[in-house]
Design an enzyme around this catalytic site. Structure first.
Site, PDB file in Angstrom:
ATOM      1  N   PRO A   1      49.768  45.221  36.298  1.00 55.62           N
ATOM      2  CG  PRO A   1      51.379  43.692  35.565  1.00 55.62           C
ATOM      3  CD  PRO A   1      50.440  44.795  35.195  1.00 55.62           C
TER       4      PRO A   1
ATOM      5  CD  GLU B   1      56.650  43.717  26.932  1.00 53.59           C
ATOM      6  OE1 GLU B   1      57.182  43.652  28.064  1.00 53.59           O
ATOM      7  OE2 GLU B   1      56.369  42.679  25.955  1.00 53.59           O
TER       8      GLU B   1
ATOM      9  NE  ARG C   1      29.751  35.336  43.046  1.00 54.06           N
ATOM     10  CZ  ARG C   1      29.634  34.928  44.216  1.00 54.06           C
ATOM     11  NH1 ARG C   1      30.078  35.869  45.405  1.00 54.06           N
ATOM     12  NH2 ARG C   1      29.183  33.906  44.618  1.00 54.06           N
TER      13      ARG C   1
ATOM     14  CG  ASP D   1      30.507  33.968  48.113  1.00 52.13           C
ATOM     15  OD1 ASP D   1      29.747  33.005  48.390  1.00 52.13           O
ATOM     16  OD2 ASP D   1      30.311  34.819  47.473  1.00 52.13           O
TER      17      ASP D   1
HETATM   18  N1  ADE Z   1      47.760  43.060  33.058  1.00 53.86           N
HETATM   19  C1  ADE Z   1      48.647  42.159  32.977  1.00 53.86           C
HETATM   20  N2  ADE Z   1      48.945  41.621  34.310  1.00 53.86           N
HETATM   21  C2  ADE Z   1      47.822  42.041  35.128  1.00 53.86           C
HETATM   22  C3  ADE Z   1      47.330  41.924  36.336  1.00 53.86           C
HETATM   23  N3  ADE Z   1      47.921  40.885  37.370  1.00 53.86           N
HETATM   24  N4  ADE Z   1      46.376  42.478  36.746  1.00 53.86           N
HETATM   25  C4  ADE Z   1      45.686  43.332  35.884  1.00 53.86           C
HETATM   26  N5  ADE Z   1      46.049  43.796  34.655  1.00 53.86           N
HETATM   27  C5  ADE Z   1      47.170  43.069  34.050  1.00 53.86           C
END
Ligand code: ADE
Length: 242
Positions: A88, A117, A155, A170
């Protein structure tokens, strides 16, 4: 394209690899996906790949060594292609990124999927991967993100989609970064909702104009960030040109 995916849960990919679009692309040798359970690189008798965080705190952190060793072994002496860590904390994946990857000459990508984590920072320090995220929310791991990225790219590879499923119209695609407008099929009327007359008119120009308007309107309502940037209005005293 050849994808190598490091994951502690290769089973998550079973349905994804065995169904429909990707299955066909694999059978036609347009795409390969190789899964690597990096627990095999744990190097200890309990096969543990994580540990408690230095400094304290909740949860477990993935150790550097099993991931680094696994990546080095599958890439060999001459690392080619891209190495992507899913987190993230990464840049948010989008259609432009998917188009770039689909154009990639060597067509090789290694994904590292985390769990728990997060990763020991030394995974990043040693391997210097690109870091990408699926969006501003936390998943249980990178697997769903890897699948989403793979699907968004394959794709776009010529031959993967049939003509009838073409990706050119798209939303977000090259030449049209706006949202798609509404679509209709039979019947002409359903529960009192009628197909707009223009779509039945046979007037191709009018239909194209209507679609463009609806696409702009929907983008304006839902995603103003996608609209082309217009210059701010000039202040009255501002000089124009030299
Ligand atoms: N691992 C945990 N959350 C994630 C996300 N939002 N994007 C990519 N990998 C992740």
């Amino acid at each position: 394209m050849r994808y190598d995916v490091l994951t502690l849960f290769p089973g998550i990919f079973a349905g994804f690899l065995g169904e429909s679009l990707l299955d066909k692309a694999i059978q036609r040798e347009l795409v390969q996906v190789h899964l690597h359970d990096f627990r095999k690189w744990a190097g200890n008798k309990h096969q543990s790949v994580d540990d408690r965080p230095y400094g304290g705190g909740q949860g477990m952190v993935l150790s550097a060594a099993p991931i680094v060793d696994c990546v080095e072994e599958i890439r060999g002496d001459s690392p080619v292609g891209r190495l992507i860590l899913l987190t993230p904390q990464g840049r948010v994946w989008d259609q432009v990124a998917a188009e770039e990857m689909a154009r990639q000459q060597d067509g090789r990508v290694v994904f590292i999927c985390g769990r728990y984590e997060g990763f020991d920072q030394r995974v990043i320090d040693v391997l210097q991967p690109e870091e990408w995220s699926l969006g501003d929310y936390v998943l249980n791991g990178g697997e769903v993100a890897a699948m989403a990225i793979i699907e968004s790219v394959i794709r776009l590879i010529p031959g993967v989609l049939g003509d009838s499923e073409s990706s050119v119209d798209d939303s977000f695609s090259e030449g049209n970064r706006l949202l798609e407008g509404p679509q209709y099929t039979r019947p002409r009327e359903y529960r009192g909702y009628r197909v707009p007359d223009v779509l039945l008119s046979g007037d191709h120009q009018a239909i194209a104009r209507w679609r463009r308007e609806k696409s702009l309107q929907r983008t304006q309502e839902r995603r103003q960030d996608l609209l082309p940037k217009t210059d701010p209005p000039r202040s009255s005293g501002e000089e124009i040109g030299e």
